[in-house]
Design an enzyme around this catalytic site. Structure first.
Site, PDB file in Angstrom:
ATOM      1  N   CYS A  26     -18.453   6.542   0.555  1.00 35.58           N
ATOM      2  CA  CYS A  26     -18.032   5.377   1.349  1.00 35.58           C
ATOM      3  C   CYS A  26     -17.601   5.822   2.752  1.00 35.58           C
ATOM      4  O   CYS A  26     -16.817   6.765   2.902  1.00 35.58           O
ATOM      5  CB  CYS A  26     -16.890   4.673   0.619  1.00 35.58           C
ATOM      6  SG  CYS A  26     -16.178   3.326   1.549  1.00 35.58           S
TER       7      CYS A  26
ATOM      8  N   SER B 243     -15.628   4.463   4.816  1.00 38.09           N
ATOM      9  CA  SER B 243     -14.175   4.369   5.008  1.00 38.09           C
ATOM     10  C   SER B 243     -13.506   5.664   4.559  1.00 38.09           C
ATOM     11  O   SER B 243     -12.627   6.205   5.240  1.00 38.09           O
ATOM     12  CB  SER B 243     -13.595   3.209   4.197  1.00 38.09           C
ATOM     13  OG  SER B 243     -13.824   2.017   4.883  1.00 38.09           O
TER      14      SER B 243
ATOM     15  N   CYS C 252     -21.312 -10.318   3.248  1.00 39.23           N
ATOM     16  CA  CYS C 252     -20.915 -11.165   2.122  1.00 39.23           C
ATOM     17  C   CYS C 252     -20.928 -12.647   2.529  1.00 39.23           C
ATOM     18  O   CYS C 252     -20.240 -13.044   3.475  1.00 39.23           O
ATOM     19  CB  CYS C 252     -19.523 -10.778   1.633  1.00 39.23           C
ATOM     20  SG  CYS C 252     -18.981 -11.810   0.254  1.00 39.23           S
TER      21      CYS C 252
ATOM     22  N   ASP D 206       0.825  -1.200   0.000  1.00 43.15           N
ATOM     23  CA  ASP D 206       0.000   0.000   0.000  1.00 43.15           C
ATOM     24  C   ASP D 206       0.867   1.261   0.000  1.00 43.15           C
ATOM     25  O   ASP D 206       0.455   2.310   0.483  1.00 43.15           O
ATOM     26  CB  ASP D 206      -0.891  -0.035   1.275  1.00 43.15           C
ATOM     27  CG  ASP D 206      -2.019   0.966   1.225  1.00 43.15           C
ATOM     28  OD1 ASP D 206      -2.448   1.313   0.126  1.00 43.15           O
ATOM     29  OD2 ASP D 206      -2.452   1.407   2.306  1.00 43.15           O
TER      30      ASP D 206
ATOM     31  N   ASP E 140     -17.340  -2.009   7.726  1.00 45.58           N
ATOM     32  CA  ASP E 140     -17.174  -3.374   7.211  1.00 45.58           C
ATOM     33  C   ASP E 140     -18.466  -3.959   6.660  1.00 45.58           C
ATOM     34  O   ASP E 140     -18.498  -5.140   6.311  1.00 45.58           O
ATOM     35  CB  ASP E 140     -16.697  -4.316   8.336  1.00 45.58           C
ATOM     36  CG  ASP E 140     -15.255  -4.083   8.738  1.00 45.58           C
ATOM     37  OD1 ASP E 140     -14.441  -3.753   7.859  1.00 45.58           O
ATOM     38  OD2 ASP E 140     -14.943  -4.250   9.928  1.00 45.58           O
TER      39      ASP E 140
ATOM     40  N   CYS F 242     -20.193  -4.140   3.985  1.00 49.64           N
ATOM     41  CA  CYS F 242     -20.241  -4.889   2.728  1.00 49.64           C
ATOM     42  C   CYS F 242     -19.497  -6.222   2.848  1.00 49.64           C
ATOM     43  O   CYS F 242     -19.797  -7.174   2.134  1.00 49.64           O
ATOM     44  CB  CYS F 242     -19.701  -4.045   1.567  1.00 49.64           C
ATOM     45  SG  CYS F 242     -17.975  -3.575   1.721  1.00 49.64           S
TER      46      CYS F 242
ATOM     47  N   LEU G  43      -3.093  -7.226   1.526  1.00 51.23           N
ATOM     48  CA  LEU G  43      -2.309  -7.637   0.360  1.00 51.23           C
ATOM     49  C   LEU G  43      -0.953  -6.932   0.352  1.00 51.23           C
ATOM     50  O   LEU G  43      -0.825  -5.803   0.833  1.00 51.23           O
ATOM     51  CB  LEU G  43      -3.056  -7.273  -0.931  1.00 51.23           C
ATOM     52  CG  LEU G  43      -4.350  -8.040  -1.211  1.00 51.23           C
ATOM     53  CD1 LEU G  43      -5.084  -7.420  -2.402  1.00 51.23           C
ATOM     54  CD2 LEU G  43      -4.066  -9.523  -1.471  1.00 51.23           C
TER      55      LEU G  43
HETATM   56  S1  SF4 Z   1     -20.867 -12.347  -3.046  1.00 54.11           S
HETATM   57 FE1  SF4 Z   1     -22.544 -10.867  -2.806  1.00 54.11          FE
HETATM   58  S2  SF4 Z   1     -22.045  -9.668  -0.958  1.00 54.11           S
HETATM   59 FE2  SF4 Z   1     -20.172 -10.749  -1.622  1.00 54.11          FE
HETATM   60  S3  SF4 Z   1     -19.120  -9.229  -2.921  1.00 54.11           S
HETATM   61 FE3  SF4 Z   1     -20.321 -10.531  -4.286  1.00 54.11          FE
HETATM   62  S4  SF4 Z   1     -22.247  -9.430  -4.518  1.00 54.11           S
HETATM   63 FE4  SF4 Z   1     -21.233  -8.558  -2.751  1.00 54.11          FE
END
Ligand code: SF4
Length: 356
Positions: free
Chosen positions: A222, A224, A256, A142, A250, A252, A177
């Protein structure tokens, strides 16, 4: 006459991945340096102005998407990833729902990762040099214009999700990363394929609707960006949706489905400091500048600065349930020397005045 021995690059690539794991990285992969489509994606993102005040994103021309322009002679990029989720911090939703507590992004709860990962990458380079002699390389964490997610995807470490974060099928997305640019003609790995399918949970949950479409993040919305990168006043219409998020966000990633595979970090340095995985807003708001600097020594939170810290907590206090304690904490900062802090405190106090 000395004869130069040409290394067995296939065996070397295998060794590099093994050494990377020995050094504490979860995984390493190798990619080439062609990022044409990602360059187009980046240029469009910049043209749309989605980078906001992050001028550095536009400053380096094509160096960001062309590794051999940033470091001449680069033929391959070794990408590494390191899990950062500290054990016991899986209760993130509870903290988000506790409006009296401050939410800090899971990656920022412990020691800043940059130096730690850079040192490990240097050790990886030392191991390679020990095996084959001098070679050309440069380590990045970064720290330079590097399209790290695209490189990591091409190295097989994961795909870029609709929220624009890298996701690994076996480890979710809570990882850092780093890259070693090198002139070694190592065999490259297969790029990761995408597995978001028809899911759009991250788009729907984003509190400020910053994911304006699949794979398109308007950083200006966003949280962040708002809590870390933005130095001035937070747009008023985004303050209420910020809730109690005082450093990063966090949501999003939390929503997931792939994060059911997230791995806890084995790195003790990433353990939460100062109970920051759920500390009370009123207590955090009471920190003096000296306390802030002392307590955040070596942590990513430092990046927001004391003024940004108070600004962010003032917004969260404006979103907290009304109480004498909250009003008293805000009133104590109402005459703060920073105009930014005063403005956000006034906004927060006004929110509590509206409550009968
Ligand atoms: S799997 Fe669903 S929640 Fe995860 S990044 Fe892809 S679209 Fe977004």
């Amino acid at each position: 006459m000395s004869t130069q021995v040409i290394p067995d690059y296939t065996a070397l690539a295998r060794d590099i991945k093994h050494w990377a794991r020995e050094l504490g990285f979860a995984e390493a992969g190798i990619s080439g340096v062609t990022l044409e489509q990602d360059e187009q994606h980046l240029n469009r993102w910049l043209e749309d102005g989605y980078h906001g005040e992050m001028d550095y994103m536009a400053r380096h021309g094509s160096k960001r998407s062309r590794p051999d322009e940033l470091e001449p002679g680069t033929q391959r990029v070794i990408s590494v990833r390191m899990d950062y989720l500290p054990p016991g911090t899986q209760h993130a939703w509870d903290v988000l729902q506790d409006a009296e507590a401050g939410y800090v992004a899971r990656y920022a709860l412990g020691r800043d990762y940059h130096k730690l990962m850079r040192n490990r990458l240097q050790k990886l380079a030392d191991r390679i040099r020990g095996a084959i002699g001098d070679f050309g390389y440069r380590a990045y964490v970064d720290s330079a214009p590097v399209l790290e997610k695209a490189l990591a995807r091409n190295a097989g470490l994961g795909w870029i999700g609709k929220h624009t974060v890298l996701i690994n099928r076996l480890a979710g997305s809570y990882f850092f990363l780093g890259e070693l640019y090198t002139n070694l003609p190592l065999p490259v790995d297969e790029a990761a394929t995408a597995h978001c399918g028809s899911c759009r949970k991250c788009i729907d949950i984003c509190p400020t609707q910053a994911i304006v479409g699949p794979y398109r993040l308007d950083a200006r919305r966003c949280i962040s960006y708002l809590t870390i990168e933005l130095k001035g006043s937070i747009p008023e219409e985004l303050r209420a949706p910020m809730g109690n998020r005082i450093f990063g966000c966090d949501d999003c990633q939390l929503i997931c489905p792939w994060n059911k595979f997230a791995q806890d970090t084995s790195e003790p340095d990433f353990a939460p400091r100062h109970s920051l995985d759920g500390a009370k807003l009123v207590e955090l708001f009471d920190w003096s500048e000296e306390e802030f600097l002392r307590r955040t020594e070596g942590m990513a939170i430092r990046r927001t600065g004391y003024e940004g810290w108070l600004r962010n907590i003032a917004v969260a206090l404006g979103n907290a349930p009304s109480s004498e304690g909250v009003r008293a904490a805000l009133l104590k900062r109402a005459e703060h020397s920073s105009a930014i802090v005063r403005e956000h405190v006034a906004w927060a106090l006004e929110r509590h005045r509206q409550v009968p």
